[in-house]
Design an enzyme around this catalytic site. Structure first.
Site, PDB file in Angstrom:
ATOM      1  N   HIS A  58      -7.421  14.577  -1.769  1.00  0.00           N
ATOM      2  CA  HIS A  58      -6.978  13.264  -1.224  1.00  0.00           C
ATOM      3  C   HIS A  58      -6.941  12.260  -2.363  1.00  0.00           C
ATOM      4  CE1 HIS A  58      -7.157  10.065   2.140  1.00  0.00           C
ATOM      5  NE2 HIS A  58      -6.835   9.459   1.012  1.00  0.00           N
ATOM      6  N   HIS A  93      -4.701   8.905  -4.323  1.00  0.00           N
ATOM      7  CA  HIS A  93      -3.615   7.916  -4.446  1.00  0.00           C
ATOM      8  C   HIS A  93      -3.318   7.710  -5.927  1.00  0.00           C
ATOM      9  CE1 HIS A  93      -4.017   6.554  -0.204  1.00  0.00           C
ATOM     10  NE2 HIS A  93      -5.282   6.903  -0.386  1.00  0.00           N
ATOM     11  N   LEU A  94      -2.081   7.990  -6.328  1.00  0.00           N
ATOM     12  CA  LEU A  94      -1.700   7.826  -7.744  1.00  0.00           C
ATOM     13  C   LEU A  94      -0.865   6.571  -7.973  1.00  0.00           C
ATOM     14  CD1 LEU A  94      -0.731  11.507  -8.633  1.00  0.00           C
ATOM     15  CD2 LEU A  94      -2.791  10.268  -9.350  1.00  0.00           C
ATOM     16  N   ARG A  95      -0.351   5.962  -6.863  1.00  0.00           N
ATOM     17  CA  ARG A  95       0.612   4.849  -6.986  1.00  0.00           C
ATOM     18  C   ARG A  95       1.853   5.321  -7.739  1.00  0.00           C
ATOM     19  NH1 ARG A  95      -2.554   3.188  -3.001  1.00  0.00           N
ATOM     20  NH2 ARG A  95      -4.330   1.937  -3.634  1.00  0.00           N
ATOM     21  N   ASN A 111       1.494   6.896   0.660  1.00  0.00           N
ATOM     22  CA  ASN A 111       1.617   5.496   1.117  1.00  0.00           C
ATOM     23  C   ASN A 111       2.022   4.559  -0.018  1.00  0.00           C
ATOM     24  OD1 ASN A 111      -0.929   5.764  -0.103  1.00  0.00           O
ATOM     25  ND2 ASN A 111      -1.813   4.103   1.106  1.00  0.00           N
ATOM     26  N   LYS A 124       0.882  13.148   6.498  1.00  0.00           N
ATOM     27  CA  LYS A 124      -0.187  12.171   6.651  1.00  0.00           C
ATOM     28  C   LYS A 124       0.079  11.271   7.848  1.00  0.00           C
ATOM     29  CE  LYS A 124      -3.764   9.705   5.499  1.00  0.00           C
ATOM     30  NZ  LYS A 124      -4.774   9.598   4.498  1.00  0.00           N
ATOM     31  N   HIS A 175      -5.740   9.617   8.820  1.00  0.00           N
ATOM     32  CA  HIS A 175      -6.574   8.435   8.595  1.00  0.00           C
ATOM     33  C   HIS A 175      -7.171   8.105   9.955  1.00  0.00           C
ATOM     34  CE1 HIS A 175      -7.803   4.625   6.576  1.00  0.00           C
ATOM     35  NE2 HIS A 175      -7.969   4.315   7.859  1.00  0.00           N
ATOM     36  N   HIS A 225     -11.532  11.369   4.501  1.00  0.00           N
ATOM     37  CA  HIS A 225     -12.633  10.455   4.165  1.00  0.00           C
ATOM     38  C   HIS A 225     -13.554  10.199   5.369  1.00  0.00           C
ATOM     39  CE1 HIS A 225      -9.561   7.813   5.765  1.00  0.00           C
ATOM     40  NE2 HIS A 225      -8.903   7.753   4.651  1.00  0.00           N
ATOM     41  N   LEU A 272     -11.314   1.391   2.986  1.00  0.00           N
ATOM     42  CA  LEU A 272     -11.183   1.754   4.397  1.00  0.00           C
ATOM     43  C   LEU A 272     -11.119   3.269   4.533  1.00  0.00           C
ATOM     44  CD1 LEU A 272      -8.642  -0.947   5.620  1.00  0.00           C
ATOM     45  CD2 LEU A 272     -11.029  -0.695   6.337  1.00  0.00           C
ATOM     46  N   ASP A 306     -10.114  10.063  -2.478  1.00  0.00           N
ATOM     47  CA  ASP A 306      -9.516   8.813  -1.992  1.00  0.00           C
ATOM     48  C   ASP A 306      -9.534   7.742  -3.084  1.00  0.00           C
ATOM     49  OD1 ASP A 306      -8.121   7.202  -0.261  1.00  0.00           O
ATOM     50  OD2 ASP A 306      -9.877   6.565   0.880  1.00  0.00           O
ATOM     51  N   HIS A 312      -6.221  -0.677  -7.097  1.00  0.00           N
ATOM     52  CA  HIS A 312      -5.475  -1.936  -6.908  1.00  0.00           C
ATOM     53  C   HIS A 312      -5.790  -2.788  -8.126  1.00  0.00           C
ATOM     54  CE1 HIS A 312      -4.404  -1.382  -2.643  1.00  0.00           C
ATOM     55  NE2 HIS A 312      -5.594  -0.828  -2.507  1.00  0.00           N
ATOM     56  N   ALA A 335      -8.038  -3.099   0.247  1.00  0.00           N
ATOM     57  CA  ALA A 335      -9.015  -2.013   0.418  1.00  0.00           C
ATOM     58  C   ALA A 335      -8.685  -0.893  -0.559  1.00  0.00           C
ATOM     59  CB  ALA A 335      -8.956  -1.489   1.842  1.00  0.00           C
TER      60      ALA A 335
HETATM   61  O1  DOR Z   1      -9.441   1.978   1.004  1.00  0.00           O
HETATM   62  C1  DOR Z   1      -8.373   2.525   1.174  1.00  0.00           C
HETATM   63  N1  DOR Z   1      -7.360   2.402   0.289  1.00  0.00           N
HETATM   64  N2  DOR Z   1      -8.184   3.253   2.274  1.00  0.00           N
HETATM   65  C2  DOR Z   1      -6.988   3.754   2.589  1.00  0.00           C
HETATM   66  O2  DOR Z   1      -6.886   4.361   3.613  1.00  0.00           O
HETATM   67  C3  DOR Z   1      -5.821   3.513   1.734  1.00  0.00           C
HETATM   68  C4  DOR Z   1      -6.199   3.208   0.379  1.00  0.00           C
HETATM   69  C5  DOR Z   1      -5.072   2.609  -0.433  1.00  0.00           C
HETATM   70  O3  DOR Z   1      -3.984   3.183  -0.446  1.00  0.00           O
HETATM   71  O4  DOR Z   1      -5.300   1.585  -1.073  1.00  0.00           O
HETATM   72 ZN    ZN Z   2      -6.605   7.388   1.097  1.00  0.00          ZN
END
Ligand code: DOR
Ligand code: ZN
Length: 348
Positions: free
Chosen positions: A12, A14-16, A40, A98, A135, A173, A218, A246, A250, A262
């Protein structure tokens, strides 16, 4: 002291996109052979075409000589079609879909408005062999933010599990005792990922000495009794629970804001953070199964054939990393970690 493991995977991540990929991809690739890539983005990865193009951008960001397989996912929307799901499965590059309840978290506005009415989609996913990654939080504003996982399981996820007995499902998560109990009771085709930050911290940490936006994610951190249940699940040798960071970066400006985003960035030290949590629990001998065996076993993929070595050597985590026009503040910024990753990719 050293600890050599079968190279782990992150189930799980997130690479952006774009200019931050060189940072996020190489942090992950220095520790993991494969990762399930979250869809996402601001333009959600809702088609196979978008997933394949995103995969190419990720691979292009890899430092020379580094090997890393991004396992792509499709973002489910209210308009996802059976044709798109079959196209995704046939591509060989997409492994799962997802489910974001609309409004539950970052870039989830295009998510599912009524998860209980997705039976046709779940039926097709079962046929196509795609796993469902969830999620697991309700978006009902009447429900207390700390109860959203437990209520989602009861209202939404348990009925889905019952109606689709052959669908592979991952509760992403897991943050509560309720989540742990649910995954355990649901049998081998339901798994749960556990983050390093939920294993290491309870919700007090968000408020220690003031408000710490870099510990806001989150689902939000929970009480100590829940953290203990997660540590127990991770270290018991239960194949239903496996590593999913996860890691969700940001920019500092977006976190330290009147309405902060988050997400916690852990990719810079992910394996080291898990080692810290397992060591604290006196269960370092259980780390390899959790990090390197149970994930591929769940997905029906081969385990990696290379090794990664963790070394007990202090290193100070930087205060930040360049992140586009901003900075990303990593978990444990400025603190000393006892574990570091020495090498990746040594053939067994
Ligand atoms: O804290 C989080 N950040 N929870 C998520 O479900 C998404 C993630 C994000 O993409 O920033
Ligand atoms: Zn996530």
């Amino acid at each position: 002291m050293e600890l050599t493991l079968t190279t782990p995977d992150d189930w799980h991540l997130h690479l952006r996109d774009d200019e931050v990929l060189p940072l996020t991809v190489n942090h992950a690739a220095n520790r993991f052979a494969r990762a399930i890539i979250m869809p996402n983005l601001s333009l959600p990865i809702a088609t196979t075409e978008l997933a394949l193009a995103y995969r190419d951008r990720i691979l292009a960001a890899l430092e020379p000589g580094r090997r890393f397989s991004p396992l792509m996912t499709l973002y489910l929307t209210d308009r996802t079609t059976p044709e798109e799901l079959y196209r995704a499965a046939d591509s060989g590059a997409v492994f799962a879909c997802k489910l974001y309840p609309a409004g539950a978290t970052t870039n989830s506005e295009a998510g599912i408005t009524d998860p209980e009415r997705l039976d046709a989609v779940f039926e097709t996913m079962t046929q196509a062999g795609l796993a469902l990654l969830v999620h697991g939080e309700v978006t009902d504003p009447e429900v207390d933010v700390f109860d959203r996982e437990a209520v989602f399981i009861e209202r939404t996820l348990q009925p889905i599990v019952e109606r689709h007995p052959k669908l592979k499902i991952v509760l992403e998560h897991v943050t509560t005792r309720h989540g742990v109990d649910f995954v355990r009771a649901a049998g081998p085709r339901v798994g749960g990922t556990l983050t390093a930050h939920h294993l290491l911290y309870n919700r007090n940490e968000i408020f220690r000495g003031g408000l710490n936006p870099h510990l806001y994610c989150l689902p939000v951190l929970k009480r100590e009794e829940h953290r203990r249940a997660l540590v127990e699940a991770a270290t018991r040798g239960d194949p239903s629970f496996f590593l999913g960071t996860d890691s969700a970066p940001h920019g500092k400006d977006r976190k330290e804001s009147g309405c902060g985003c988050a997400g916690i960035y852990t990719a810079h030290a992910a394996l080291e953070l898990y080692a810290t949590a397992f060591e604290q629990a006196g269960s370092l001998d259980r780390l390899e199964a959790f990090a390197s065996h149970f994930g591929p076993d769940f997905y029906g993929l081969p385990r990696n054939t290379t090794t990664t070595t963790l070394v007990q050597r202090d290193w100070e985590i930087p205060q930040g990393y360049e992140y586009g026009n901003s900075t990303v503040v990593p978990l444990e910024a400025g603190k000393v970690l006892r574990w570091s990753v020495d090498s990746t990719g040594t053939a067994i």
